[in-house]
Write an enzyme that holds these catalytic residues in place. Structure first.
Site, PDB file in Angstrom:
ATOM      1  N   ALA A   1       0.864  -1.188   0.000  1.00  0.00           N
ATOM      2  CA  ALA A   1       0.000   0.000   0.000  1.00  0.00           C
ATOM      3  C   ALA A   1       0.901   1.238   0.000  1.00  0.00           C
ATOM      4  O   ALA A   1       0.789   2.122   0.849  1.00  0.00           O
ATOM      5  CB  ALA A   1      -0.980  -0.005   1.178  1.00  0.00           C
TER       6      ALA A   1
ATOM      7  N   HIS B   1       3.021   4.613  -0.638  1.00  0.00           N
ATOM      8  CA  HIS B   1       2.690   6.023  -0.859  1.00  0.00           C
ATOM      9  C   HIS B   1       4.003   6.793  -1.020  1.00  0.00           C
ATOM     10  O   HIS B   1       5.096   6.183  -0.961  1.00  0.00           O
ATOM     11  CB  HIS B   1       1.841   6.565   0.295  1.00  0.00           C
ATOM     12  CG  HIS B   1       2.413   6.262   1.656  1.00  0.00           C
ATOM     13  ND1 HIS B   1       3.572   6.820   2.116  1.00  0.00           N
ATOM     14  CD2 HIS B   1       1.990   5.420   2.626  1.00  0.00           C
ATOM     15  CE1 HIS B   1       3.827   6.375   3.328  1.00  0.00           C
ATOM     16  NE2 HIS B   1       2.891   5.504   3.669  1.00  0.00           N
TER      17      HIS B   1
ATOM     18  N   HIS C   1       6.988   6.004   1.274  1.00  0.00           N
ATOM     19  CA  HIS C   1       7.820   4.839   0.921  1.00  0.00           C
ATOM     20  C   HIS C   1       8.745   5.178  -0.253  1.00  0.00           C
ATOM     21  O   HIS C   1       9.907   4.786  -0.275  1.00  0.00           O
ATOM     22  CB  HIS C   1       6.941   3.657   0.482  1.00  0.00           C
ATOM     23  CG  HIS C   1       6.045   3.111   1.550  1.00  0.00           C
ATOM     24  ND1 HIS C   1       4.672   3.221   1.507  1.00  0.00           N
ATOM     25  CD2 HIS C   1       6.336   2.431   2.683  1.00  0.00           C
ATOM     26  CE1 HIS C   1       4.155   2.631   2.563  1.00  0.00           C
ATOM     27  NE2 HIS C   1       5.123   2.148   3.294  1.00  0.00           N
TER      28      HIS C   1
ATOM     29  N   GLY D   1      11.194   4.975   8.033  1.00  0.00           N
ATOM     30  CA  GLY D   1      10.570   6.291   8.123  1.00  0.00           C
ATOM     31  C   GLY D   1      10.429   6.739   9.582  1.00  0.00           C
ATOM     32  O   GLY D   1      10.095   5.943  10.460  1.00  0.00           O
ATOM     33  N   GLN D   2      10.662   8.026   9.801  1.00  0.00           N
ATOM     34  CA  GLN D   2      10.568   8.573  11.162  1.00  0.00           C
ATOM     35  C   GLN D   2       9.144   8.514  11.724  1.00  0.00           C
ATOM     36  O   GLN D   2       8.941   8.598  12.922  1.00  0.00           O
ATOM     37  CB  GLN D   2      11.060  10.022  11.190  1.00  0.00           C
ATOM     38  CG  GLN D   2      11.317  10.530  12.600  1.00  0.00           C
ATOM     39  CD  GLN D   2      11.227  12.027  12.732  1.00  0.00           C
ATOM     40  OE1 GLN D   2      11.877  12.741  11.968  1.00  0.00           O
ATOM     41  NE2 GLN D   2      10.423  12.525  13.657  1.00  0.00           N
TER      42      GLN D   2
ATOM     43  N   GLN E   1       9.426   2.215  16.236  1.00  0.00           N
ATOM     44  CA  GLN E   1       9.860   1.070  15.426  1.00  0.00           C
ATOM     45  C   GLN E   1      11.324   1.242  14.982  1.00  0.00           C
ATOM     46  O   GLN E   1      12.091   0.279  14.952  1.00  0.00           O
ATOM     47  CB  GLN E   1       8.957   0.909  14.201  1.00  0.00           C
ATOM     48  CG  GLN E   1       9.453  -0.151  13.225  1.00  0.00           C
ATOM     49  CD  GLN E   1       8.467  -0.477  12.137  1.00  0.00           C
ATOM     50  OE1 GLN E   1       7.566  -1.269  12.335  1.00  0.00           O
ATOM     51  NE2 GLN E   1       8.623   0.117  10.970  1.00  0.00           N
TER      52      GLN E   1
ATOM     53  N   MET F   1       1.753  10.706   6.034  1.00  0.00           N
ATOM     54  CA  MET F   1       1.378   9.668   5.066  1.00  0.00           C
ATOM     55  C   MET F   1       1.463   8.307   5.728  1.00  0.00           C
ATOM     56  O   MET F   1       2.411   8.015   6.465  1.00  0.00           O
ATOM     57  CB  MET F   1       2.298   9.719   3.859  1.00  0.00           C
ATOM     58  CG  MET F   1       2.007  10.926   3.011  1.00  0.00           C
ATOM     59  SD  MET F   1       2.945  10.871   1.482  1.00  0.00           S
ATOM     60  CE  MET F   1       2.513  12.480   0.843  1.00  0.00           C
ATOM     61  N   SER F   2       0.448   7.478   5.480  1.00  0.00           N
ATOM     62  CA  SER F   2       0.394   6.141   6.070  1.00  0.00           C
ATOM     63  C   SER F   2      -0.505   5.283   5.201  1.00  0.00           C
ATOM     64  O   SER F   2      -1.495   5.771   4.647  1.00  0.00           O
ATOM     65  CB  SER F   2      -0.210   6.244   7.474  1.00  0.00           C
ATOM     66  OG  SER F   2      -0.663   4.983   7.900  1.00  0.00           O
TER      67      SER F   2
HETATM   68  O1  PAF Z   1       6.817  -0.390   8.994  1.00  0.00           O
HETATM   69  C1  PAF Z   1       6.401  -1.386   8.381  1.00  0.00           C
HETATM   70  O2  PAF Z   1       5.808  -1.290   7.296  1.00  0.00           O
HETATM   71  C2  PAF Z   1       6.604  -2.769   8.961  1.00  0.00           C
HETATM   72  O3  PAF Z   1       6.492  -2.748  10.338  1.00  0.00           O
HETATM   73  C3  PAF Z   1       7.917  -3.447   8.528  1.00  0.00           C
HETATM   74  C4  PAF Z   1       9.146  -2.696   9.032  1.00  0.00           C
HETATM   75  C5  PAF Z   1       7.968  -3.536   7.011  1.00  0.00           C
HETATM   76  C6  PAF Z   1       7.987  -4.865   9.094  1.00  0.00           C
HETATM   77  O4  PAF Z   1       6.901  -5.639   8.643  1.00  0.00           O
END
Ligand code: PAF
Length: 283
Positions: free
Chosen positions: A32, A34, A37, A149-150, A155, A188-189
């Site tokens: 998905a 955007h 990414h 991404g920040q 994460q 963006m998500s």
């Molecule tokens: O941020 C994400 O999209 C996910 O957590 C990742 C790092 C691809 C792991 O599945």
């Protein structure tokens, strides 16, 4: 762009590159895609001869099965965007390729307090699932640089810890890229795709509230600003998981301002079914 679905085929191709001393830049995603990414792909392309993007919606990191079922899948558009960005490799494996022995975790990653604060508290097991998949993806892709991404602030810290735990700190550099925002400021998500029109208009309140705190933190207390943010978000229709201010280096939660450390504000809240997160560095 070459699309690989099988680990063995990707390995053959990557081994040939590594003989030429080209470690890939790696952008792991759940699809998905955007512009956020794509900015990671662009950054990787600047810094590496070969860029690998993975698309795998990882079942082990969804603490809520409904969220997993409803996670958007837009593979054709994703391929189009990656081709357009001139990405070299797309790795789009099945769950069996990633987890040949099944979904049961083989180990527990000791993430310390990162596992119990913020996302760790509200999404139990989530970061173990992220570590499980990223550990496996790193084993497969063997990148020299990893692009994150920040927007997923915590994460990024979890994955840095993972890389330390698996002894790859000297082999893999993490590159954290800024959050990309829509013209109204919404981060963006992929989850934004699930918002209805009226919800999409309302969710800009997160960005507005973060900006307001960034502008006024020197004149109000943390408690006052957290309360103000809560009111703004609730008025917009959000159900809040957390609103916190933390030390940006280790995510220790703060009750008093401390200008001597870098501080970050982090928010997670539901707009009906859709859970959004965002963050902003304050100083
Ligand atoms: O941020 C994400 O999209 C996910 O957590 C990742 C790092 C691809 C792991 O599945």
């Amino acid at each position: 762009m070459i699309l690989f679905k099988k680990v063995t085929n990707l390995h053959k191709w990557l081994d040939a590159q590594q003989q030429k001393d080209h470690l890939p830049g790696f952008v792991p995603t759940m699809g998905a895609l955007h512009a956020g990414h794509i900015s990671l792909i662009e950054m990787s392309k600047k810094e590496n001869t070969v860029t690998v993007c993975s698309i795998f919606v990882n079942p082990t990191q969804f603490n809520d099965p409904k969220d997993f079922e409803k996670y958007p899948h837009t593979i054709e558009k994703d391929i189009y965007l990656l081709e357009h960005a001139d990405c070299d490799i797309l790795f789009h494996p099945s769950a069996h390729e990633i987890y040949p022995a099944g979904l049961i975790p083989k180990r527990h990653y000791d993430l310390g307090s990162l596992e119990t604060v913020l996302e760790g508290e509200f999404r139990p097991g989530h970061f173990q699932g992220v570590c499980m998949v990223v550990d496996r993806l790193l084993e497969i892709v063997k990148p020299g640089r990893l692009y994150l991404g920040q927007k997923d602030y915590q994460q990024c810290m979890v994955i840095a810890k993972l890389i330390e735990l698996i002894g790859k700190k000297d082999l893999i550099k993490i590159v954290i890229c800024p959050t990309l925002r829509e013209p109204d400021g919404l981060a963006m998500s992929s989850r934004n795709l699930r918002l209805r029109k009226d919800e999409r208009l309302a969710v800009v309140a997160i960005y507005k509230s973060l900006c307001l705190v960034k502008e006024t933190w020197q004149i109000k207390s943390i408690a006052q600003l957290k309360q103000q943010t809560r009111s703004m978000l609730e008025e917009a229709g959000f159900k809040i998981d957390y609103i916190e201010i933390a030390n940006a280096a280790n995510l220790t939660l703060l009750n008093e301002w401390d200008e001597n450390q870098k501080m970050v504000m982090l928010v997670a809240a539901f707009m009906n079914e859709v859970r959004l997160i965002d963050n902003m560095l304050l100083n």
